[in-house]
Design a protein around this motif. Structure first.
Motif, PDB file in Angstrom:
ATOM      1  N   LEU A 442      -2.121  82.371  22.374  1.00 13.53           N
ATOM      2  CA  LEU A 442      -0.700  82.155  22.638  1.00 13.53           C
ATOM      3  C   LEU A 442      -0.149  80.974  21.845  1.00 13.53           C
ATOM      4  O   LEU A 442       1.022  80.965  21.453  1.00 13.53           O
ATOM      5  CB  LEU A 442      -0.489  81.923  24.140  1.00 13.53           C
ATOM      6  CG  LEU A 442       0.948  81.637  24.591  1.00 13.53           C
ATOM      7  CD1 LEU A 442       1.826  82.870  24.366  1.00 13.53           C
ATOM      8  CD2 LEU A 442       0.991  81.213  26.046  1.00 13.53           C
ATOM      9  N   LEU A 443      -0.994  79.972  21.577  1.00 16.56           N
ATOM     10  CA  LEU A 443      -0.544  78.771  20.884  1.00 16.56           C
ATOM     11  C   LEU A 443      -0.219  79.026  19.414  1.00 16.56           C
ATOM     12  O   LEU A 443       0.387  78.177  18.756  1.00 16.56           O
ATOM     13  CB  LEU A 443      -1.606  77.679  20.995  1.00 16.56           C
ATOM     14  CG  LEU A 443      -1.982  77.254  22.415  1.00 16.56           C
ATOM     15  CD1 LEU A 443      -2.987  76.122  22.388  1.00 16.56           C
ATOM     16  CD2 LEU A 443      -0.743  76.843  23.208  1.00 16.56           C
ATOM     17  N   LEU A 444      -0.631  80.191  18.896  1.00 13.53           N
ATOM     18  CA  LEU A 444      -0.239  80.536  17.527  1.00 13.53           C
ATOM     19  C   LEU A 444       1.272  80.714  17.411  1.00 13.53           C
ATOM     20  O   LEU A 444       1.859  80.456  16.354  1.00 13.53           O
ATOM     21  CB  LEU A 444      -0.943  81.814  17.083  1.00 13.53           C
ATOM     22  CG  LEU A 444      -2.413  81.686  16.675  1.00 13.53           C
ATOM     23  CD1 LEU A 444      -3.010  83.066  16.426  1.00 13.53           C
ATOM     24  CD2 LEU A 444      -2.543  80.817  15.420  1.00 13.53           C
ATOM     25  N   VAL A 445       1.903  81.159  18.490  1.00 11.83           N
ATOM     26  CA  VAL A 445       3.353  81.431  18.446  1.00 11.83           C
ATOM     27  C   VAL A 445       4.152  80.160  18.157  1.00 11.83           C
ATOM     28  O   VAL A 445       4.930  80.114  17.182  1.00 11.83           O
ATOM     29  CB  VAL A 445       3.818  82.110  19.742  1.00 11.83           C
ATOM     30  CG1 VAL A 445       5.335  82.300  19.731  1.00 11.83           C
ATOM     31  CG2 VAL A 445       3.115  83.445  19.930  1.00 11.83           C
ATOM     32  N   PRO A 446       4.031  79.093  18.959  1.00 12.34           N
ATOM     33  CA  PRO A 446       4.813  77.892  18.636  1.00 12.34           C
ATOM     34  C   PRO A 446       4.410  77.253  17.310  1.00 12.34           C
ATOM     35  O   PRO A 446       5.260  76.687  16.616  1.00 12.34           O
ATOM     36  CB  PRO A 446       4.527  76.952  19.815  1.00 12.34           C
ATOM     37  CG  PRO A 446       3.257  77.446  20.413  1.00 12.34           C
ATOM     38  CD  PRO A 446       3.270  78.922  20.213  1.00 12.34           C
ATOM     39  N   SER A 447       3.120  77.336  16.939  1.00 14.96           N
ATOM     40  CA  SER A 447       2.673  76.739  15.674  1.00 14.96           C
ATOM     41  C   SER A 447       3.313  77.439  14.480  1.00 14.96           C
ATOM     42  O   SER A 447       3.828  76.790  13.559  1.00 14.96           O
ATOM     43  CB  SER A 447       1.152  76.810  15.572  1.00 14.96           C
ATOM     44  OG  SER A 447       0.529  76.177  16.661  1.00 14.96           O
ATOM     45  N   VAL A 448       3.301  78.767  14.484  1.00 10.42           N
ATOM     46  CA  VAL A 448       3.892  79.530  13.384  1.00 10.42           C
ATOM     47  C   VAL A 448       5.410  79.365  13.371  1.00 10.42           C
ATOM     48  O   VAL A 448       6.032  79.238  12.303  1.00 10.42           O
ATOM     49  CB  VAL A 448       3.497  81.009  13.490  1.00 10.42           C
ATOM     50  CG1 VAL A 448       4.251  81.849  12.462  1.00 10.42           C
ATOM     51  CG2 VAL A 448       1.990  81.172  13.296  1.00 10.42           C
ATOM     52  N   LEU A 449       6.030  79.362  14.555  1.00 11.73           N
ATOM     53  CA  LEU A 449       7.478  79.152  14.624  1.00 11.73           C
ATOM     54  C   LEU A 449       7.870  77.809  14.017  1.00 11.73           C
ATOM     55  O   LEU A 449       8.881  77.696  13.306  1.00 11.73           O
ATOM     56  CB  LEU A 449       7.952  79.236  16.074  1.00 11.73           C
ATOM     57  CG  LEU A 449       8.227  80.616  16.644  1.00 11.73           C
ATOM     58  CD1 LEU A 449       8.623  80.516  18.112  1.00 11.73           C
ATOM     59  CD2 LEU A 449       9.321  81.319  15.853  1.00 11.73           C
ATOM     60  N   ALA A 450       7.090  76.774  14.303  1.00  7.27           N
ATOM     61  CA  ALA A 450       7.396  75.453  13.748  1.00  7.27           C
ATOM     62  C   ALA A 450       7.342  75.471  12.222  1.00  7.27           C
ATOM     63  O   ALA A 450       8.177  74.869  11.552  1.00  7.27           O
ATOM     64  CB  ALA A 450       6.414  74.419  14.305  1.00  7.27           C
ATOM     65  N   ALA A 451       6.363  76.178  11.668  1.00  8.42           N
ATOM     66  CA  ALA A 451       6.275  76.270  10.208  1.00  8.42           C
ATOM     67  C   ALA A 451       7.451  77.026   9.609  1.00  8.42           C
ATOM     68  O   ALA A 451       7.992  76.643   8.564  1.00  8.42           O
ATOM     69  CB  ALA A 451       4.955  76.936   9.817  1.00  8.42           C
ATOM     70  N   LEU A 452       7.874  78.094  10.277  1.00  4.98           N
ATOM     71  CA  LEU A 452       8.960  78.920   9.754  1.00  4.98           C
ATOM     72  C   LEU A 452      10.323  78.234   9.884  1.00  4.98           C
ATOM     73  O   LEU A 452      11.204  78.421   9.036  1.00  4.98           O
ATOM     74  CB  LEU A 452       8.990  80.270  10.484  1.00  4.98           C
ATOM     75  CG  LEU A 452       7.773  81.184  10.269  1.00  4.98           C
ATOM     76  CD1 LEU A 452       7.890  82.428  11.136  1.00  4.98           C
ATOM     77  CD2 LEU A 452       7.644  81.567   8.793  1.00  4.98           C
ATOM     78  N   LEU A 453      10.505  77.463  10.948  1.00  8.12           N
ATOM     79  CA  LEU A 453      11.812  76.846  11.209  1.00  8.12           C
ATOM     80  C   LEU A 453      11.961  75.454  10.614  1.00  8.12           C
ATOM     81  O   LEU A 453      13.032  74.848  10.734  1.00  8.12           O
ATOM     82  CB  LEU A 453      12.049  76.767  12.721  1.00  8.12           C
ATOM     83  CG  LEU A 453      12.150  78.110  13.471  1.00  8.12           C
ATOM     84  CD1 LEU A 453      12.255  77.872  14.975  1.00  8.12           C
ATOM     85  CD2 LEU A 453      13.366  78.899  12.973  1.00  8.12           C
TER      86      LEU A 453
END
Length: 460
Positions: A442-453
């Motif tokens: 589940l922690l992949l979601v906020p990590s990837v979002l942070a990179a994209l945003l």
């Protein structure tokens, strides 16, 4: 502030320890060292304290009070720093931290201990926001990355010495001795810091603020802190009382937390709102990983506590080293690119932790994820702080620092709650790795979002 820092000129005021900035730098470093030592030394003592006070059932409340109260402390400290300078809330926070240690040390009930931890969270929130605001007010653009990296470095010795010493004192003497010892250890340095900061406060009064912000809505800040405490207690189990507290806590957060954040935070509006959102995403992913990895190593892989402690020590050193690199070797990089790189490293750490749950992987695979994640956060955290200051209007840096602190804690609470619910919902408990793999995934979601945003937080 421009996004790329200007190369420092060869003058007598070139560094953070130059004649002009030496006193301020030494003061801030001393405060961070004392805060870090007290915060890290107390953590391994809390379970023994809860057991000694017959309050193990309320341990989640004691553990969560600190984070919940730091929301309130950040709001108070940020507004106070903008209105009267950073020295006042910083001195008040340092003095309050000594008082809270004495309150905890003399606890006769678990509720008094929870109150002590709550007040300690208030003081820690004030100190963190006040130091960031002071760096924004006192240091030029080119020195801010170095000042922030020094603040991270000040946590290395506390992370190495604090938990082991506290554990030994608690085992050989008592948990109360830990709190009394920390109060005695920090009293004289705290008084010296207060005296130095009072002099700086008198000097700051000669330059009144041109654009003072409104006073914070105290009831809103209290409601958010209460909601955070209830939510953290609520996710500790599936009983009716826990579910009721969780529902009430998240209802308070949804209703009141947006009032403490810049408009457009949840939609990642460009500038400060996106920066604040990124702080919550990255912090939530990192600190949830930090909570679940030791539990996995202990319950599934049966790794000795000493080995797990070494992983935490390695993570602290890695964070400080990464922060030093961004402040000295990568100070010419645009800050949002450092956020991208750090977030990708954080996502890689999450993937390593998930892979470590496979029976065929070595037991220390998951432990290494803590070190890798700390490298990513050493890039992300100071870069986001600098971006938030660049997006702030003059005189309102405290308000921006407060919003960053608030969403950092909200991110921790929310992402931790979601991971905990997923972990418990699979029904595996601590007996198998499936729940941990799901929580890490589940922690992949906020990590990837942070990179994209990250590009939406780009400086001007």
């Amino acid at each position: 502030m421009t996004e790329r820092t200007v190369a420092p000129s060869k003058t007598a005021e070139e560094g953070i320890f130059s004649r002009k900035y030496a006193a301020a730098t030494a003061t801030f470093a001393a405060v961070m060292f004392l805060t870090g030592f007290a915060a890290l030394a107390v953590v391994p003592t809390l379970p023994a304290a809860a057991q000694g006070l017959d309050g193990v059932s309320l341990y989640p409340l004691v553990a969560g009070s600190f984070v919940a109260a730091s929301l309130l402390g950040g709001v108070l400290g940020g507004s106070w720093a903008d209105r009267a300078g950073a020295s006042r809330p910083l001195a008040a926070g340092v003095a309050l931290s000594v008082a809270t240690l004495l309150i905890s040390a003399t606890s006769t009930t678990i509720w008094q201990l929870a109150a002590g931890r709550f007040l300690d969270g208030v003081s820690a929130g004030m100190v963190a926001v006040a130091i960031n605001t002071a760096i924004a007010h006192d240091y030029p653009d080119r020195l801010r990355p170095r000042a922030l990296s020094l603040m991270s470095t000040c946590w290395i010795i506390p992370s190495l010495a604090g938990p082991p010493l506290a554990g030994l004192v608690s085992a050989w003497w008592s948990w109360r001795a830990v709190f009394f010892g920390l109060a005695a250890l920090t009293l004289l340095p705290a008084l010296a810091v207060v005296v130095v900061l009072r002099g700086r406060t008198r000097q700051a009064r000669a330059v009144p603020s041109q654009d003072k912000p409104p006073r914070p809505a105290l009831m809103v800040a209290l409601a958010v802190s209460l909601g955070a405490a209830l939510a953290q207690y609520g996710v500790s189990g599936w009983g009716a009382r826990q579910l009721l507290c969780a529902a009430g806590g998240f209802a308070l957060l949804v209703a009141f937390a947006p009032r403490l954040l810049p408009s457009g935070t949840w939609s990642a509006a460009r500038g400060l709102p996106a920066t604040v959102l990124l702080r919550g995403l990255s912090s939530g992913a990192f600190f949830t990983l930090e909570a679940f990895v030791p539990l996995f190593l202990s319950t599934v892989r049966h790794v000795p506590a000493a080995v797990t402690g070494l992983a935490f020590t390695g993570a602290a050193v890695a964070w400080a080293a990464s922060s030093w690199v961004q402040g000295h070797l990568l100070d010419h990089w645009p800050r949002h690119r450092l956020v991208v790189v750090g977030s990708v490293i954080l996502a890689a750490a999450v993937a390593i932790a998930a892979a470590g749950t496979l029976p065929t992987m070595p037991a220390l695979t998951a432990a290494s994820a803590l070190v890798v994640a700390a490298v990513g956060m050493g890039l992300v955290a100071p870069a986001l702080t600098l971006l938030s200051l660049s997006h702030s209007r003059p005189g309102l840096q405290g308000q921006a620092s407060s919003a960053m602190q608030t969403n950092q804690n909200l991110g921790q609470i929310t992402i931790m709650a979601l991971s905990s619910a997923l972990f418990a919902g699979l029904g595996t408990g601590s007996s198998g790795p499936a729940g941990y793999a799901a929580a890490f995934g589940l922690l992949l979601v906020p990590s990837v979002l942070a990179a994209l945003l990250a590009v939406r937080a780009r400086g001007s």
